[in-house]
Design a protein around this motif. Structure first.
Motif, PDB file in Angstrom:
ATOM      1  N   ILE A   1       0.852  -1.186   0.000  1.00  0.00           N
ATOM      2  CA  ILE A   1       0.000   0.000   0.000  1.00  0.00           C
ATOM      3  C   ILE A   1       0.891   1.241   0.000  1.00  0.00           C
ATOM      4  O   ILE A   1       1.740   1.397   0.880  1.00  0.00           O
TER       5      ILE A   1
ATOM      6  N   LEU B   1      -3.348   5.241   7.587  1.00  0.00           N
ATOM      7  CA  LEU B   1      -4.046   4.015   7.957  1.00  0.00           C
ATOM      8  C   LEU B   1      -4.394   4.099   9.432  1.00  0.00           C
ATOM      9  O   LEU B   1      -3.586   4.568  10.244  1.00  0.00           O
TER      10      LEU B   1
ATOM     11  N   MET C   1     -11.075  -3.001   5.729  1.00  0.00           N
ATOM     12  CA  MET C   1     -11.226  -1.886   4.802  1.00  0.00           C
ATOM     13  C   MET C   1     -11.990  -0.732   5.435  1.00  0.00           C
ATOM     14  O   MET C   1     -11.593   0.433   5.318  1.00  0.00           O
TER      15      MET C   1
ATOM     16  N   THR D   1      -9.647   0.391   8.840  1.00  0.00           N
ATOM     17  CA  THR D   1      -8.243   0.779   8.663  1.00  0.00           C
ATOM     18  C   THR D   1      -8.043   1.694   7.467  1.00  0.00           C
ATOM     19  O   THR D   1      -7.341   2.697   7.550  1.00  0.00           O
ATOM     20  N   VAL D   2      -8.665   1.345   6.342  1.00  0.00           N
ATOM     21  CA  VAL D   2      -8.535   2.172   5.135  1.00  0.00           C
ATOM     22  C   VAL D   2      -9.539   3.327   5.158  1.00  0.00           C
ATOM     23  O   VAL D   2      -9.235   4.434   4.725  1.00  0.00           O
TER      24      VAL D   2
ATOM     25  N   PRO E   1     -12.470   4.110   3.464  1.00  0.00           N
ATOM     26  CA  PRO E   1     -12.687   4.755   2.163  1.00  0.00           C
ATOM     27  C   PRO E   1     -13.729   5.869   2.196  1.00  0.00           C
ATOM     28  O   PRO E   1     -13.716   6.742   1.317  1.00  0.00           O
TER      29      PRO E   1
ATOM     30  N   ARG F   1      -4.825   6.113  -1.324  1.00  0.00           N
ATOM     31  CA  ARG F   1      -4.025   4.905  -1.237  1.00  0.00           C
ATOM     32  C   ARG F   1      -4.237   4.000  -2.446  1.00  0.00           C
ATOM     33  O   ARG F   1      -5.347   3.879  -2.941  1.00  0.00           O
TER      34      ARG F   1
ATOM     35  N   GLU G   1      -8.518   1.895  -4.051  1.00  0.00           N
ATOM     36  CA  GLU G   1      -9.154   1.325  -2.861  1.00  0.00           C
ATOM     37  C   GLU G   1     -10.592   0.894  -3.117  1.00  0.00           C
ATOM     38  O   GLU G   1     -11.094  -0.014  -2.458  1.00  0.00           O
TER      39      GLU G   1
END
Length: 221
Positions: A53, A62, A112, A115-116, A118, A128, A210
């Motif tokens: 990533i 993150l 997802m 942590t990500v 979106p 990312r 992502e």
């Protein structure tokens, strides 16, 4: 997923795996090998995918990372590496992230969203991108002599692991940069019909945005 597989997953702990702070690519390399050897994954790692990533600016936020000093666990990495395991039975796929404070392993959908994140509006320079490499290919080709962890005077910027450096099966001693150089322009290089075959054949895998990653993993047959 079988009852035995569930029991094995529930019994896993991040402390069961080798972990050196700031050497996530090596940590994931050995994590994949251990998952293959202990029966959690296929013996050849065919159900595992190594995911790098990063982005053009080498700045990716993150959340829920152990190295963070914030309550929400957010940290700005230059790059990060995780392992995604695709389960043949059922719809749940798992993320193995030794630096995460989330459950270990963590369902992909949860990882997802937590942590990500979106849905969190980011400036474009923090977007990312994900380089997905099939684990058997990664384990065959990856090499690192840790030169990226030394400053201009040759001093370590983070204490290295005590074991020997990773040399690829083809004799390469360092190719980490080939994996962590990830750019927005890399997304969309393959037509949708070619994505799966590319992931399973290309040395450096395929780069996803992502919004594409979770959908792609769920569609792999």
């Amino acid at each position: 997923m079988t009852t035995l597989e569930l029991q094995q997953l529930n019994s896993m702990d991040a402390s069961d795996f080798h972990h050196t702070p700031c050497y996530c690519e090596e940590n994931v390399y050995f994590l994949c090998k251990k998952l293959c050897s202990n029966g959690i994954a296929d013996a050849q790692g065919s159900d595992l995918f190594v995911v790098f990533i990063s982005n053009d600016n080498k700045q990716i936020p993150l959340w829920h990372q152990k190295a963070s000093h914030r309550a929400d666990g957010v940290i700005l990495w230059d790059y990060h590496v995780i392992c995604i395991q695709r389960k043949r039975d059922g719809d749940t796929h798992f993320v193995w992230d030794l630096d995460s404070s989330l459950p270990f392993p963590c369902p992909l959908a949860t990882y997802m969203s937590e942590t990500v994140r979106p849905s969190f509006q980011l400036f474009s320079e923090f977007q990312r991108f994900f380089r997905v490499v099939h684990a058997p290919i990664f384990l065959h080709h990856f090499a690192s002599d840790r030169r990226h962890m030394k400053d201009s005077d040759g001093n370590w910027t983070a204490q290295p692991p005590t074991y020997e450096t990773i040399v690829a099966e083809d004799g390469s001693v360092h190719n980490l940069n080939e994996y962590i150089e990830i750019h927005a322009a890399d997304v969309g290089k393959y037509l949708p019909a070619d994505l799966t075959s590319a992931v399973f054949s290309q040395k450096h895998g395929v780069v996803f945005g992502e919004a594409q990653l979770e959908e792609f993993v769920s569609q792999i047959s």
